[in-house]
Design a protein around this motif. Structure first.
Motif: not given
Length: 136
Positions: A31, A71-76, A78, A80, A124, A126-127
Motif C-alpha cells: 500500500n 495488507t492482505r486481500s479481502q478474502s484472507e 486481516p 496489516t 491500517d 491503504k492505497s
C-alpha cells in the motif's frame, strides 16, 4: 504387518508429503499509505493521521516514516503490518532514532512506540490518503 512393509509404507508417505505442493501463502498487498494513531499523554488527545510510504510526518516531537505497509486481500484473514522508523527531535534540536521495526495493526501493543510524552501505533494501510494534511 512386518516391520519392513511398515517402513516402506512410512517412506512412501513421507515421499508423497515431500513432493506435494506447498500450501499457498497469503499474498501481501503493498500500500502507499500507512494510517497511525498517536496519543499525546499530556493532553490525553488521540489523533489519527495518514503518512505516505517513504515520507515523514511529525507528531509532537516525533517524526514518523513508514518504509512499507502491507495488507492482505479481502478474502484472507486481516493482517496489516508496516516497517516504520520513528525519530525524536530532542531539546537541543538533535534527531535521535527511537524506533525502527515492524508494527502490526492487529497487535498494537506489540511494537507500538512508547515515549514519555507520545505513543504511536499502526492502525491500517491503504492505497490512497484521505487526509488532506498528507496529500501532496
Amino acid at each position: 504387518m512386518t516391520s519392513s512393509s511398515l517402513c516402506r509404507l512410512l517412506g512412501a508417505g513421507l515421499l508423497a508429503l515431500a513432493l506435494s505442493p506447498a500450501p499457498a501463502s497469503a499474498e501481501r498487498i503493498a500500500n502507499k499509505v500507512a494510517v497511525f494513531s498517536g496519543l499525546d499523554k499530556i493532553t490525553g488527545r488521540t489523533t489519527t493521521f495518514d503518512v505516505k510510504v517513504d515520507e515523514t510526518v511529525q507528531f509532537g516531537t516525533l517524526r514518523v516514516t513508514p518504509r512499507a505497509c502491507y495488507t492482505r486481500s479481502q478474502s484472507e484473514a486481516p493482517k496489516t503490518d508496516s516497517f516504520v522508523e520513528v525519530d525524536e527531535i530532542t531539546l537541543d534540536r538533535q534527531i535521535r532514532r527511537i524506533f525502527s521495526g515492524w508494527m502490526f495493526a492487529d497487535s498494537p501493543g506489540l511494537n507500538a512506540v512508547e515515549h514519555p510524552v507520545y505513543d504511536v501505533w499502526l492502525k491500517d494501510c491503504k492505497s490512497e490518503s484521505s487526509d488532506p494534511a498528507s496529500a501532496g
